[in-house]
Motif scaffolding. Structure first.
Motif, short mmCIF file in Angstrom:
data_model
loop_
_atom_site.label_atom_id
_atom_site.label_comp_id
_atom_site.label_asym_id
_atom_site.label_seq_id
_atom_site.Cartn_x
_atom_site.Cartn_y
_atom_site.Cartn_z
N ALA A 1 -30.47 -30.70 5.26
CA ALA A 1 -31.53 -30.27 4.34
C ALA A 1 -32.75 -29.77 5.11
CB ALA A 1 -31.92 -31.44 3.44
N HIS A 2 -33.68 -29.17 4.39
CA HIS A 2 -34.88 -28.62 5.00
C HIS A 2 -36.14 -29.40 4.68
CE1 HIS A 2 -32.58 -25.07 6.05
NE2 HIS A 2 -32.12 -25.06 4.82
N ARG A 3 -36.08 -30.21 3.61
CA ARG A 3 -37.28 -30.94 3.21
C ARG A 3 -36.91 -32.22 2.50
NH1 ARG A 3 -35.95 -27.42 -0.14
NH2 ARG A 3 -36.89 -25.69 0.93
N LEU A 4 -37.84 -33.15 2.50
CA LEU A 4 -37.71 -34.34 1.66
C LEU A 4 -39.08 -34.66 1.08
CD1 LEU A 4 -38.81 -36.84 3.61
CD2 LEU A 4 -36.50 -36.71 4.45
N TYR A 5 -39.05 -35.31 -0.06
CA TYR A 5 -40.28 -35.66 -0.77
C TYR A 5 -40.69 -37.06 -0.40
CZ TYR A 5 -39.50 -31.48 -3.49
OH TYR A 5 -39.31 -30.17 -3.85
N VAL A 6 -41.98 -37.23 -0.14
CA VAL A 6 -42.55 -38.55 0.12
C VAL A 6 -42.95 -39.10 -1.25
CG1 VAL A 6 -44.30 -39.87 1.35
CG2 VAL A 6 -43.39 -37.75 2.36
N VAL A 7 -42.39 -40.25 -1.62
CA VAL A 7 -42.65 -40.83 -2.94
C VAL A 7 -43.25 -42.24 -2.80
CG1 VAL A 7 -40.87 -39.49 -4.12
CG2 VAL A 7 -40.29 -41.71 -3.15
N ASP A 8 -43.98 -42.65 -3.84
CA ASP A 8 -44.53 -44.00 -3.86
C ASP A 8 -43.50 -44.97 -4.45
OD1 ASP A 8 -44.62 -43.71 -6.65
OD2 ASP A 8 -46.78 -43.46 -6.72
N GLN A 9 -43.92 -46.21 -4.69
CA GLN A 9 -43.00 -47.24 -5.19
C GLN A 9 -42.50 -46.95 -6.60
OE1 GLN A 9 -46.25 -47.72 -4.51
NE2 GLN A 9 -47.21 -49.09 -5.98
N TYR A 10 -43.12 -46.00 -7.30
CA TYR A 10 -42.70 -45.63 -8.65
C TYR A 10 -41.91 -44.31 -8.66
CZ TYR A 10 -46.24 -49.12 -9.56
OH TYR A 10 -46.98 -50.27 -9.54
N ASN A 11 -41.51 -43.88 -7.48
CA ASN A 11 -40.79 -42.61 -7.30
C ASN A 11 -41.61 -41.41 -7.74
OD1 ASN A 11 -38.43 -41.41 -6.22
ND2 ASN A 11 -37.69 -40.97 -8.27
N GLN A 12 -42.93 -41.55 -7.64
CA GLN A 12 -43.82 -40.43 -7.93
C GLN A 12 -44.15 -39.72 -6.61
OE1 GLN A 12 -47.09 -42.04 -10.21
NE2 GLN A 12 -45.88 -41.96 -12.07
N PRO A 13 -44.03 -38.40 -6.59
CA PRO A 13 -44.24 -37.67 -5.34
C PRO A 13 -45.68 -37.74 -4.85
CG PRO A 13 -43.92 -36.16 -7.17
CD PRO A 13 -43.70 -37.53 -7.70
N ILE A 14 -45.79 -37.90 -3.54
CA ILE A 14 -47.09 -37.92 -2.88
C ILE A 14 -47.26 -36.66 -2.05
CG2 ILE A 14 -48.50 -39.13 -1.16
CD1 ILE A 14 -46.90 -41.67 -1.90
N SER A 15 -46.15 -36.25 -1.41
CA SER A 15 -46.19 -35.12 -0.50
C SER A 15 -44.77 -34.60 -0.27
CB SER A 15 -46.81 -35.56 0.83
OG SER A 15 -46.97 -34.48 1.71
N VAL A 16 -44.69 -33.51 0.50
CA VAL A 16 -43.41 -32.96 0.93
C VAL A 16 -43.43 -32.91 2.44
CG1 VAL A 16 -41.91 -30.93 0.87
CG2 VAL A 16 -43.27 -31.51 -1.12
N CYS A 17 -42.32 -33.26 3.04
CA CYS A 17 -42.20 -33.26 4.49
C CYS A 17 -41.02 -32.35 4.87
CB CYS A 17 -41.95 -34.68 4.99
SG CYS A 17 -41.91 -34.83 6.76
N SER A 18 -41.31 -31.30 5.62
CA SER A 18 -40.26 -30.36 5.98
C SER A 18 -39.74 -30.64 7.39
CB SER A 18 -40.78 -28.93 5.91
OG SER A 18 -41.70 -28.69 6.96
N LEU A 19 -38.59 -30.07 7.67
CA LEU A 19 -38.03 -30.19 9.01
C LEU A 19 -39.00 -29.61 10.04
CD1 LEU A 19 -35.62 -31.04 10.70
CD2 LEU A 19 -34.58 -28.82 10.20
N ARG A 20 -39.65 -28.52 9.69
CA ARG A 20 -40.64 -27.91 10.58
C ARG A 20 -41.80 -28.87 10.86
NH1 ARG A 20 -42.51 -21.95 9.44
NH2 ARG A 20 -40.38 -21.71 10.14
#
Length: 112
Positions: A84-103
């Motif tokens: 994959a190229h990216r993953l989402y950073v989520v909190d304890q409620y599975n709410q997105p905080i940020s995106v983290c890419s391979l780059r």
């Protein structure tokens, strides 16, 4: 930006839509654009286009996540294992905080 997270009414991350999902709008044999899918809800559109691309009835591209406490190594392991190229950073409620890419991760490693 090549992908956007999809949240439900409670703010929970339930999927993502990527540029590859939008390829179905253009008929490559005639270069015509089908605008009808633009009025479809995002979850239905993504589910339909991914099923039609691989013939399966289930999701084709899982939404990858990590937590703010995940290490760079853990994030890289997930991205590499899933190709994959990216993953989402989520909190304890599975709410997105940020995106983290391979780059992003490679940039951190290059700074070491």
């Amino acid at each position: 930006v090549s992908s956007v997270g999809i949240q439900d009414a409670a703010g929970e991350l339930v999927g993502s839509i990527a540029t590859r999902d939008l390829r179905v709008l253009v008929d490559t044999s005639s270069d015509e654009i089908d605008l009808a899918p633009l009025f479809e809800d995002v979850i239905s559109f993504v589910g339909r286009t991914r099923r039609s691309s691989n013939g399966s009835s289930g999701p084709n591209y899982p939404t990858l996540t990590c937590t703010p406490e995940s290490t760079v190594g853990e994030a890289l392991k997930v991205l590499c294992a899933c190709r994959a190229h990216r993953l989402y950073v989520v909190d304890q409620y599975n709410q997105p905080i940020s995106v983290c890419s391979l780059r992003d991760l490679i940039g951190v490693l290059l700074e070491l």
